[in-house]
Scaffold this motif. Sequence first.
Motif, PDB file in Angstrom:
ATOM      1  N   PRO A   1      35.387 -28.903  32.933  1.00  8.53           N
ATOM      2  CA  PRO A   1      34.112 -28.655  33.614  1.00  8.53           C
ATOM      3  C   PRO A   1      33.674 -29.890  34.399  1.00  8.53           C
ATOM      4  CG  PRO A   1      34.005 -27.932  31.328  1.00  8.53           C
ATOM      5  CD  PRO A   1      35.298 -28.693  31.487  1.00  8.53           C
ATOM      6  N   ALA A   2      33.159 -29.657  35.590  1.00  8.83           N
ATOM      7  CA  ALA A   2      32.637 -30.766  36.387  1.00  8.83           C
ATOM      8  C   ALA A   2      31.508 -31.439  35.616  1.00  8.83           C
ATOM      9  CB  ALA A   2      32.135 -30.246  37.733  1.00  8.83           C
ATOM     10  N   GLN A   3      31.326 -32.715  35.847  1.00  9.79           N
ATOM     11  CA  GLN A   3      30.307 -33.463  35.119  1.00  9.79           C
ATOM     12  C   GLN A   3      28.944 -32.803  35.282  1.00  9.79           C
ATOM     13  OE1 GLN A   3      30.316 -37.580  36.178  1.00  9.79           O
ATOM     14  NE2 GLN A   3      30.087 -38.167  34.051  1.00  9.79           N
ATOM     15  N   GLY A   4      28.287 -32.579  34.165  1.00  7.60           N
ATOM     16  CA  GLY A   4      26.972 -31.968  34.186  1.00  7.60           C
ATOM     17  C   GLY A   4      26.995 -30.451  34.139  1.00  7.60           C
ATOM     18  N   ALA A   5      28.195 -29.841  34.307  1.00  8.52           N
ATOM     19  CA  ALA A   5      28.275 -28.372  34.259  1.00  8.52           C
ATOM     20  C   ALA A   5      28.384 -27.928  32.803  1.00  8.52           C
ATOM     21  CB  ALA A   5      29.490 -27.880  35.035  1.00  8.52           C
ATOM     22  N   PRO A   6      27.590 -26.973  32.382  1.00 13.43           N
ATOM     23  CA  PRO A   6      27.678 -26.505  31.004  1.00 13.43           C
ATOM     24  C   PRO A   6      28.994 -25.742  30.789  1.00 13.43           C
ATOM     25  CG  PRO A   6      26.186 -25.113  32.244  1.00 13.43           C
ATOM     26  CD  PRO A   6      26.592 -26.240  33.151  1.00 13.43           C
ATOM     27  N   ALA A   7      29.572 -25.871  29.598  1.00 15.74           N
ATOM     28  CA  ALA A   7      30.795 -25.143  29.280  1.00 15.74           C
ATOM     29  C   ALA A   7      30.480 -23.656  29.195  1.00 15.74           C
ATOM     30  CB  ALA A   7      31.371 -25.645  27.964  1.00 15.74           C
TER      31      ALA A   7
ATOM     32  N   LEU B   1      32.538 -20.306  28.048  1.00 18.68           N
ATOM     33  CA  LEU B   1      33.793 -19.863  27.454  1.00 18.68           C
ATOM     34  C   LEU B   1      34.489 -18.826  28.316  1.00 18.68           C
ATOM     35  CD1 LEU B   1      35.850 -19.862  25.174  1.00 18.68           C
ATOM     36  CD2 LEU B   1      34.413 -18.189  23.983  1.00 18.68           C
ATOM     37  N   ALA B   2      33.780 -17.841  28.823  1.00 14.18           N
ATOM     38  CA  ALA B   2      34.410 -16.801  29.645  1.00 14.18           C
ATOM     39  C   ALA B   2      35.042 -17.411  30.898  1.00 14.18           C
ATOM     40  CB  ALA B   2      33.403 -15.722  30.016  1.00 14.18           C
ATOM     41  N   ALA B   3      34.356 -18.377  31.513  1.00 15.69           N
ATOM     42  CA  ALA B   3      34.910 -19.037  32.699  1.00 15.69           C
ATOM     43  C   ALA B   3      36.172 -19.812  32.337  1.00 15.69           C
ATOM     44  CB  ALA B   3      33.875 -19.964  33.324  1.00 15.69           C
ATOM     45  N   THR B   4      36.136 -20.522  31.219  1.00 23.10           N
ATOM     46  CA  THR B   4      37.304 -21.284  30.770  1.00 23.10           C
ATOM     47  C   THR B   4      38.486 -20.357  30.524  1.00 23.10           C
ATOM     48  OG1 THR B   4      35.878 -22.961  29.783  1.00 23.10           O
ATOM     49  CG2 THR B   4      38.141 -22.856  28.982  1.00 23.10           C
ATOM     50  N   LEU B   5      38.229 -19.235  29.864  1.00 23.39           N
ATOM     51  CA  LEU B   5      39.303 -18.283  29.584  1.00 23.39           C
ATOM     52  C   LEU B   5      39.817 -17.642  30.869  1.00 23.39           C
ATOM     53  CD1 LEU B   5      37.874 -16.620  26.367  1.00 23.39           C
ATOM     54  CD2 LEU B   5      39.688 -18.343  26.522  1.00 23.39           C
ATOM     55  N   ALA B   6      38.920 -17.303  31.785  1.00 25.12           N
ATOM     56  CA  ALA B   6      39.341 -16.718  33.057  1.00 25.12           C
ATOM     57  C   ALA B   6      40.216 -17.696  33.834  1.00 25.12           C
ATOM     58  CB  ALA B   6      38.119 -16.311  33.886  1.00 25.12           C
ATOM     59  N   GLN B   7      39.849 -18.969  33.824  1.00 24.18           N
ATOM     60  CA  GLN B   7      40.649 -19.975  34.518  1.00 24.18           C
ATOM     61  C   GLN B   7      42.026 -20.109  33.872  1.00 24.18           C
ATOM     62  OE1 GLN B   7      37.959 -23.303  34.430  1.00 24.18           O
ATOM     63  NE2 GLN B   7      36.535 -22.271  35.807  1.00 24.18           N
TER      64      GLN B   7
ATOM     65  N   ARG C   1      32.132 -19.220  37.444  1.00 23.68           N
ATOM     66  CA  ARG C   1      30.838 -19.567  36.843  1.00 23.68           C
ATOM     67  C   ARG C   1      30.729 -21.028  36.417  1.00 23.68           C
ATOM     68  NH1 ARG C   1      30.792 -14.187  34.362  1.00 23.68           N
ATOM     69  NH2 ARG C   1      31.553 -15.095  32.435  1.00 23.68           N
ATOM     70  N   THR C   2      31.846 -21.671  36.158  1.00 22.35           N
ATOM     71  CA  THR C   2      31.806 -23.092  35.813  1.00 22.35           C
ATOM     72  C   THR C   2      32.686 -23.850  36.788  1.00 22.35           C
ATOM     73  OG1 THR C   2      31.508 -22.622  33.478  1.00 22.35           O
ATOM     74  CG2 THR C   2      32.273 -24.811  34.020  1.00 22.35           C
ATOM     75  N   PRO C   3      32.090 -24.707  37.606  1.00 24.57           N
ATOM     76  CA  PRO C   3      32.927 -25.515  38.496  1.00 24.57           C
ATOM     77  C   PRO C   3      33.786 -26.472  37.672  1.00 24.57           C
ATOM     78  CG  PRO C   3      30.636 -26.234  38.617  1.00 24.57           C
ATOM     79  CD  PRO C   3      30.675 -25.016  37.731  1.00 24.57           C
ATOM     80  N   THR C   4      35.040 -26.613  38.076  1.00 26.62           N
ATOM     81  CA  THR C   4      35.950 -27.488  37.334  1.00 26.62           C
ATOM     82  C   THR C   4      36.524 -28.559  38.250  1.00 26.62           C
ATOM     83  OG1 THR C   4      37.825 -26.044  37.785  1.00 26.62           O
ATOM     84  CG2 THR C   4      36.630 -25.660  35.725  1.00 26.62           C
ATOM     85  N   VAL C   5      37.043 -29.583  37.616  1.00 25.52           N
ATOM     86  CA  VAL C   5      37.738 -30.652  38.316  1.00 25.52           C
ATOM     87  C   VAL C   5      39.070 -30.868  37.609  1.00 25.52           C
ATOM     88  CG1 VAL C   5      35.642 -31.808  39.096  1.00 25.52           C
ATOM     89  CG2 VAL C   5      36.620 -32.420  36.888  1.00 25.52           C
ATOM     90  N   PRO C   6      40.092 -31.317  38.325  1.00 22.16           N
ATOM     91  CA  PRO C   6      41.356 -31.612  37.651  1.00 22.16           C
ATOM     92  C   PRO C   6      41.233 -32.911  36.863  1.00 22.16           C
ATOM     93  CG  PRO C   6      41.530 -32.122  39.977  1.00 22.16           C
ATOM     94  CD  PRO C   6      40.167 -31.513  39.764  1.00 22.16           C
TER      95      PRO C   6
ATOM     96  N   ASP D   1      42.048 -25.366  21.424  1.00 21.36           N
ATOM     97  CA  ASP D   1      42.306 -25.814  22.796  1.00 21.36           C
ATOM     98  C   ASP D   1      41.712 -24.851  23.827  1.00 21.36           C
ATOM     99  OD1 ASP D   1      44.156 -23.806  22.205  1.00 21.36           O
ATOM    100  OD2 ASP D   1      45.808 -24.788  23.254  1.00 21.36           O
ATOM    101  N   ALA D   2      41.069 -23.776  23.367  1.00 22.84           N
ATOM    102  CA  ALA D   2      40.482 -22.802  24.297  1.00 22.84           C
ATOM    103  C   ALA D   2      39.206 -23.317  24.943  1.00 22.84           C
ATOM    104  CB  ALA D   2      40.194 -21.488  23.576  1.00 22.84           C
ATOM    105  N   VAL D   3      38.475 -24.154  24.254  1.00 21.66           N
ATOM    106  CA  VAL D   3      37.185 -24.596  24.775  1.00 21.66           C
ATOM    107  C   VAL D   3      36.881 -25.993  24.225  1.00 21.66           C
ATOM    108  CG1 VAL D   3      35.870 -23.512  22.905  1.00 21.66           C
ATOM    109  CG2 VAL D   3      34.766 -23.902  25.090  1.00 21.66           C
ATOM    110  N   PRO D   4      36.296 -26.872  25.051  1.00 20.62           N
ATOM    111  CA  PRO D   4      35.890 -28.174  24.537  1.00 20.62           C
ATOM    112  C   PRO D   4      34.865 -27.991  23.409  1.00 20.62           C
ATOM    113  CG  PRO D   4      35.746 -28.122  26.932  1.00 20.62           C
ATOM    114  CD  PRO D   4      36.015 -26.718  26.475  1.00 20.62           C
ATOM    115  N   GLU D   5      34.915 -28.859  22.437  1.00 21.39           N
ATOM    116  CA  GLU D   5      33.979 -28.845  21.306  1.00 21.39           C
ATOM    117  C   GLU D   5      34.010 -27.508  20.568  1.00 21.39           C
ATOM    118  OE1 GLU D   5      30.203 -29.974  22.951  1.00 21.39           O
ATOM    119  OE2 GLU D   5      31.039 -31.799  23.813  1.00 21.39           O
ATOM    120  N   ALA D   6      35.220 -26.981  20.349  1.00 13.87           N
ATOM    121  CA  ALA D   6      35.383 -25.682  19.682  1.00 13.87           C
ATOM    122  C   ALA D   6      34.781 -25.674  18.289  1.00 13.87           C
ATOM    123  CB  ALA D   6      36.863 -25.307  19.616  1.00 13.87           C
ATOM    124  N   GLU D   7      34.818 -26.813  17.608  1.00 16.68           N
ATOM    125  CA  GLU D   7      34.306 -26.854  16.224  1.00 16.68           C
ATOM    126  C   GLU D   7      32.809 -26.607  16.154  1.00 16.68           C
ATOM    127  OE1 GLU D   7      34.009 -30.831  18.043  1.00 16.68           O
ATOM    128  OE2 GLU D   7      35.715 -29.486  17.786  1.00 16.68           O
TER     129      GLU D   7
END
Length: 199
Positions: free
Chosen positions: A128-134, A136-142, A107-112, A46-52
Amino acid sequence: MQDSPSRDTRIALALALTVRHDGQGGTADDLTDPAGLTAWVAAHPDAVPEAEAFAADAPTLAAVREVRAAARALFARAVPGEPSPADATRLLPVPQALCRLNEAAARTPTVPVLAWADAADPVVRAAPAQGAPADLAATLAQAVIGFLAGPDRQRLRACHAPRCVRYFLKEHPRQEWCKPSCGNRARVARHQDRHRRAG
């Protein structure tokens, strides 16, 4: 009984706990190389989309380690009393930690994104906002920001057992340590200290 921790709380704590007591008197770090980060993400899907499909590289590892250092410094500020004595000398200054965390989160714009399962309350998570690359550091910081700004922060504690550097959520009023083995170590250390002073 406490509510179960939020996703942000689980991710933020899991990241902070990649630094821990090694059982030998020192600390262990689960994020020493890209393989360690890849394994950590696989264990926390659950830390990052497409973790596998995630495979860490050196720049991603460096960015995640910076977020972790910021998180641990801010956790130390958030806990009542003092941070773990075993960790206190390694912490970033709070202004530097805040800056590092906010820069990583931006670093990664997000949307609710709203999710609403049957017979459950609606849940909002950042995606992540549509088209924004994932990133990981940004996701974890958020996630760390969400945890620090959320209600679970009030239960955050630093374990004060000898040599422990872990943080935990206090589950009941008498809980003092992150796990029973730390409680045992603390009691043994107090006992030995009393005997040294008496002898």
